[in-house]
Design a protein around this motif. Structure first.
Motif, PDB file in Angstrom:
ATOM      1  N   ASN A   1       0.812  -1.220   0.000  1.00 54.43           N
ATOM      2  CA  ASN A   1       0.000   0.000   0.000  1.00 54.43           C
ATOM      3  C   ASN A   1       0.842   1.265   0.000  1.00 54.43           C
ATOM      4  O   ASN A   1       0.335   2.355   0.309  1.00 54.43           O
ATOM      5  CB  ASN A   1      -0.932   0.011   1.215  1.00 54.43           C
ATOM      6  CG  ASN A   1      -2.016  -1.041   1.118  1.00 54.43           C
ATOM      7  OD1 ASN A   1      -2.677  -1.164   0.090  1.00 54.43           O
ATOM      8  ND2 ASN A   1      -2.185  -1.812   2.178  1.00 54.43           N
TER       9      ASN A   1
ATOM     10  N   TRP B   1       1.784   3.152  -2.242  1.00 53.82           N
ATOM     11  CA  TRP B   1       1.330   4.123  -3.229  1.00 53.82           C
ATOM     12  C   TRP B   1       0.156   4.963  -2.729  1.00 53.82           C
ATOM     13  O   TRP B   1      -0.109   6.040  -3.251  1.00 53.82           O
ATOM     14  CB  TRP B   1       0.888   3.387  -4.492  1.00 53.82           C
ATOM     15  CG  TRP B   1      -0.078   2.274  -4.201  1.00 53.82           C
ATOM     16  CD1 TRP B   1       0.219   0.970  -3.894  1.00 53.82           C
ATOM     17  CD2 TRP B   1      -1.511   2.368  -4.115  1.00 53.82           C
ATOM     18  NE1 TRP B   1      -0.924   0.250  -3.643  1.00 53.82           N
ATOM     19  CE2 TRP B   1      -1.995   1.083  -3.778  1.00 53.82           C
ATOM     20  CE3 TRP B   1      -2.414   3.409  -4.312  1.00 53.82           C
ATOM     21  CZ2 TRP B   1      -3.349   0.812  -3.623  1.00 53.82           C
ATOM     22  CZ3 TRP B   1      -3.771   3.154  -4.153  1.00 53.82           C
ATOM     23  CH2 TRP B   1      -4.224   1.849  -3.821  1.00 53.82           C
TER      24      TRP B   1
ATOM     25  N   GLY C   1       7.243   0.392  -9.669  1.00 57.25           N
ATOM     26  CA  GLY C   1       5.952   0.616 -10.285  1.00 57.25           C
ATOM     27  C   GLY C   1       6.079   1.301 -11.628  1.00 57.25           C
ATOM     28  O   GLY C   1       7.183   1.572 -12.125  1.00 57.25           O
TER      29      GLY C   1
ATOM     30  N   ARG D   1      -1.798  -6.267 -13.408  1.00 57.94           N
ATOM     31  CA  ARG D   1      -1.788  -6.149 -11.947  1.00 57.94           C
ATOM     32  C   ARG D   1      -1.242  -7.419 -11.304  1.00 57.94           C
ATOM     33  O   ARG D   1      -0.503  -7.358 -10.302  1.00 57.94           O
ATOM     34  CB  ARG D   1      -3.204  -5.856 -11.448  1.00 57.94           C
ATOM     35  CG  ARG D   1      -3.381  -5.874  -9.926  1.00 57.94           C
ATOM     36  CD  ARG D   1      -2.679  -4.707  -9.257  1.00 57.94           C
ATOM     37  NE  ARG D   1      -2.949  -4.686  -7.817  1.00 57.94           N
ATOM     38  CZ  ARG D   1      -3.900  -3.961  -7.236  1.00 57.94           C
ATOM     39  NH1 ARG D   1      -4.714  -3.212  -7.987  1.00 57.94           N
ATOM     40  NH2 ARG D   1      -4.070  -3.974  -5.938  1.00 57.94           N
TER      41      ARG D   1
ATOM     42  N   ALA E   1       3.328  -0.936  -7.926  1.00 53.26           N
ATOM     43  CA  ALA E   1       2.061  -0.258  -8.186  1.00 53.26           C
ATOM     44  C   ALA E   1       2.084   0.391  -9.561  1.00 53.26           C
ATOM     45  O   ALA E   1       3.152   0.635 -10.135  1.00 53.26           O
ATOM     46  CB  ALA E   1       1.795   0.799  -7.120  1.00 53.26           C
TER      47      ALA E   1
ATOM     48  N   GLN F   1      -3.716   0.353  -9.466  1.00 51.92           N
ATOM     49  CA  GLN F   1      -4.019   0.913  -8.151  1.00 51.92           C
ATOM     50  C   GLN F   1      -4.564   2.327  -8.241  1.00 51.92           C
ATOM     51  O   GLN F   1      -5.444   2.708  -7.460  1.00 51.92           O
ATOM     52  CB  GLN F   1      -2.752   0.915  -7.284  1.00 51.92           C
ATOM     53  CG  GLN F   1      -2.344  -0.456  -6.769  1.00 51.92           C
ATOM     54  CD  GLN F   1      -1.416  -1.193  -7.723  1.00 51.92           C
ATOM     55  OE1 GLN F   1      -1.297  -0.837  -8.902  1.00 51.92           O
ATOM     56  NE2 GLN F   1      -0.746  -2.219  -7.219  1.00 51.92           N
TER      57      GLN F   1
END
Length: 556
Positions: free
Chosen positions: A21, A23, A213, A272, A281, A307
């Motif tokens: 998490n 991001w 990411g 994803r 992400a 995301q």
């Protein structure tokens, strides 16, 4: 050309703590590498220049960087036309230089995102060279090819963002190919399973190399309608020039069939799935003037697609007023209540927002503070932390084909892409010892990094304080809000989580204003950002371009 399997991954390096998490609520700093820092004197920024300037980025307190394309490219669209997805263009350096970017950034607790341009390649890409060679080669169906109409005209009415038809005739195949951008940027055919797998291989290559990411360019352009149906006309009252300049008839169509196809959702799920093992992400750029928020809802819903998405609501030519901000969040709450946006005022494709919105420094400061308080993640564009205005670039110095095509009604994107000034007293602002690829703006020299470092009241320090506020109060990064509201020129909302409640109000106008303060005992925060919290008769009085930030803990 490199392939994902032909280049070994680097040796083990510093990795960021795995946090799926990270991001959410992150502040991401965009680097346009051509214009950041040149280290070899050729007038073009490079990866070693990014390494050199990473301490400056770390000093801002950002969570991640996003690097615009540095892949091998003919540079007709300055890297957004890729001819080798798995290598670095020599003007930017080598794969080893990129590895140094990763290593240095991670050592400074900065994650690294890179810009993947998957909807199209350069015409020089070996895939397209093979595809256009015949109608029966192994990659014949890797791009969007179509026969002409009986009269020889293109197969449908689709238009290019860069002007004119989105179809280009190719005499070798005696067919048209689709290009939503330059004619030298042919669109890949995502309906072909081999194309999808090849692009997922590219994703895997960079994940193994250590990236955290991706920023996905033109994410809603991946699939085109299989039947190639005509786009309908868009009534004048619904036209919007946030995607293409107003002089471009691209704005006259509703792009129902040339983009935004439902098949994209399954591909995003596959993309994803590759991110998950790495805790990486993706943020997708949604280029749509009519349905941007709805598409963002589709692409970020369910926890199995990207995301975040990067909508255009705050990149529009008109200034973001209090009413417009409230309307954006109202529409977001209804169209995409679970979506996670990534907000930005400026990037490499639009006029810098202090110029676009005609902002004074005082106005720019309050907009910055507000950005750091909004629900969602944040993208900052290089030089934004210096309060840079749009640079004036003479026609003879233009590089952007977009600006050259539509000059003078639209001057293109060069004005936001000019090199960063690091030292106002150094030649070329300290960007290069050679001739810069675009002129360093004289107006930027007084705002150079060295000059602002020496001035505690400079914009640079305001950005640091605003980002620090967001980190000091995680509710601003990840908490909920009670809706974003407007009262005249004032935007106001409450952010809350299980630990904190913060009231935020921002006067986006030239006149004094007032806004009700919710009941409770409030303590001022962000006083170094010029906030006011003194209430009279339950009202907060705000001067022009002032804000109020006040904290109430659950115990209150």
């Amino acid at each position: 050309m490199n392939t994902p399997d032909s280049v070994p991954a680097p040796a083990a390096r510093t990795r960021m703590p795995k946090d799926p998490n990270w991001w959410r609520g992150a502040v991401i700093y965009q680097i346009y590498p051509r214009s950041y820092q040149d280290t070899d004197g050729d007038g073009i920024g490079d990866l070693k220049g990014i390494v050199k300037r990473l301490p400056h980025i770390a000093s801002l307190g950002v969570d991640a960087i996003w690097i615009s394309p540095f892949f091998t490219s003919p540079m007709k669209d300055f890297g957004y036309d890729v001819s080798d997805y798995c290598d670095v263009d020599p003007m930017f350096g080598t794969l080893a230089d990129f590895d140094a970017v990763i290593e240095t950034a991670h050592s400074l607790n900065i994650r690294v995102m890179i810009d993947l341009v998957l909807s199209h390649t350069a015409e020089a890409h070996p895939w397209f060279v093979e595809s256009r060679s015949s109608r029966d080669n192994p990659k014949a169906d890797w791009y969007v090819w179509a026969d002409a109409k009986p009269d020889g005209t293109p197969p449908n009415n689709w238009l290019s963002i860069f002007g004119g038809s989105a179809w280009q005739w190719d005499g070798r195949r005696m067919q048209y190919y689709l290009h939503n951008f330059l004619t030298s940027q042919p669109d890949l055919n995502f309906h072909n399973a081999d194309v999808q797998e090849a692009l997922l291989d590219v994703e895997r290559f960079w994940l193994k190399r250590g990236v955290d990411g991706f920023r996905l360019d033109t994410i809603n352009f991946y699939f085109a309608d299989k039947q190639l149906r005509d786009n309908p006309a868009l009534p004048p009252e619904r036209r919007n020039d946030s995607i293409a300049p107003g002089v471009n008839p691209y704005n006259w169509q509703e792009h129902l069939y040339s983009k935004n196809q439902s098949e994209n959702l399954d591909f995003l799920k596959r993309f994803r799935a590759e991110l998950e093992p790495y805790g990486a992400a993706a943020v997708g750029e949604v280029g749509d003037a009519q349905r941007g928020l709805e598409i963002m809802a589709e692409y970020t819903s369910g926890g199995d697609k990207v995301q975040m998405c990067y909508p255009f609501e705050m990149l529009q030519p008109p200034r973001l007023t209090a009413a417009a901000a409230a309307d954006t969040f109202y529409r977001l709450s209804h169209a995409a209540p679970g979506a996670w946006p990534c907000w930005s005022y400026s990037n490499h494709d639009v006029e810098r927002h202090p110029t676009r919105w005609k902002l004074s420094d005082a106005a720019a400061r309050v907009y910055t503070t507000m950005l750091m308080c909004l629900r969602g993640s944040v993208c900052l564009y290089q030089g934004e932390e210096l309060g840079l205005p749009e640079a004036e670039v003479a026609f003879e110095d233009l590089q952007d084909p977009y600006g050259i095509e539509f000059w003078p009604e639209y001057k293109g994107r060069d004005g936001c892409r000019t090199p960063i000034a690091w030292d106002g007293s150094a030649p070329n602002g300290g960007f290069t010892e050679g001739k810069p690829w675009l002129p360093v703006s004289p107006a930027h020299l007084p705002r150079a990094v060295a000059e602002q470092e020496a001035d505690p009241k400079a914009m640079l320090h305001h950005y640091r304080r605003a980002i620090a506020l967001r980190h000091d109060h995680p509710v601003l990064a990840t908490g909920e809000d009670d809706g974003v509201h407007s009262r005249g020129d004032v935007v106001h909302f409450v952010r809350h989580d299980e630990n904190e409640t913060i009231f935020c109000a921002f006067n986006l106008g030239e006149e004094p204003a007032e806004v009700p303060l919710p009941q409770g005992a409030w303590a001022p925060i962000g006083t170094d950002l010029g906030t006011v919290t003194k209430a009279e008769n339950g009202l907060i009085h705000l001067g022009p371009w002032q804000c109020c930030l006040a904290l109430r803990r659950p115990a209150d």
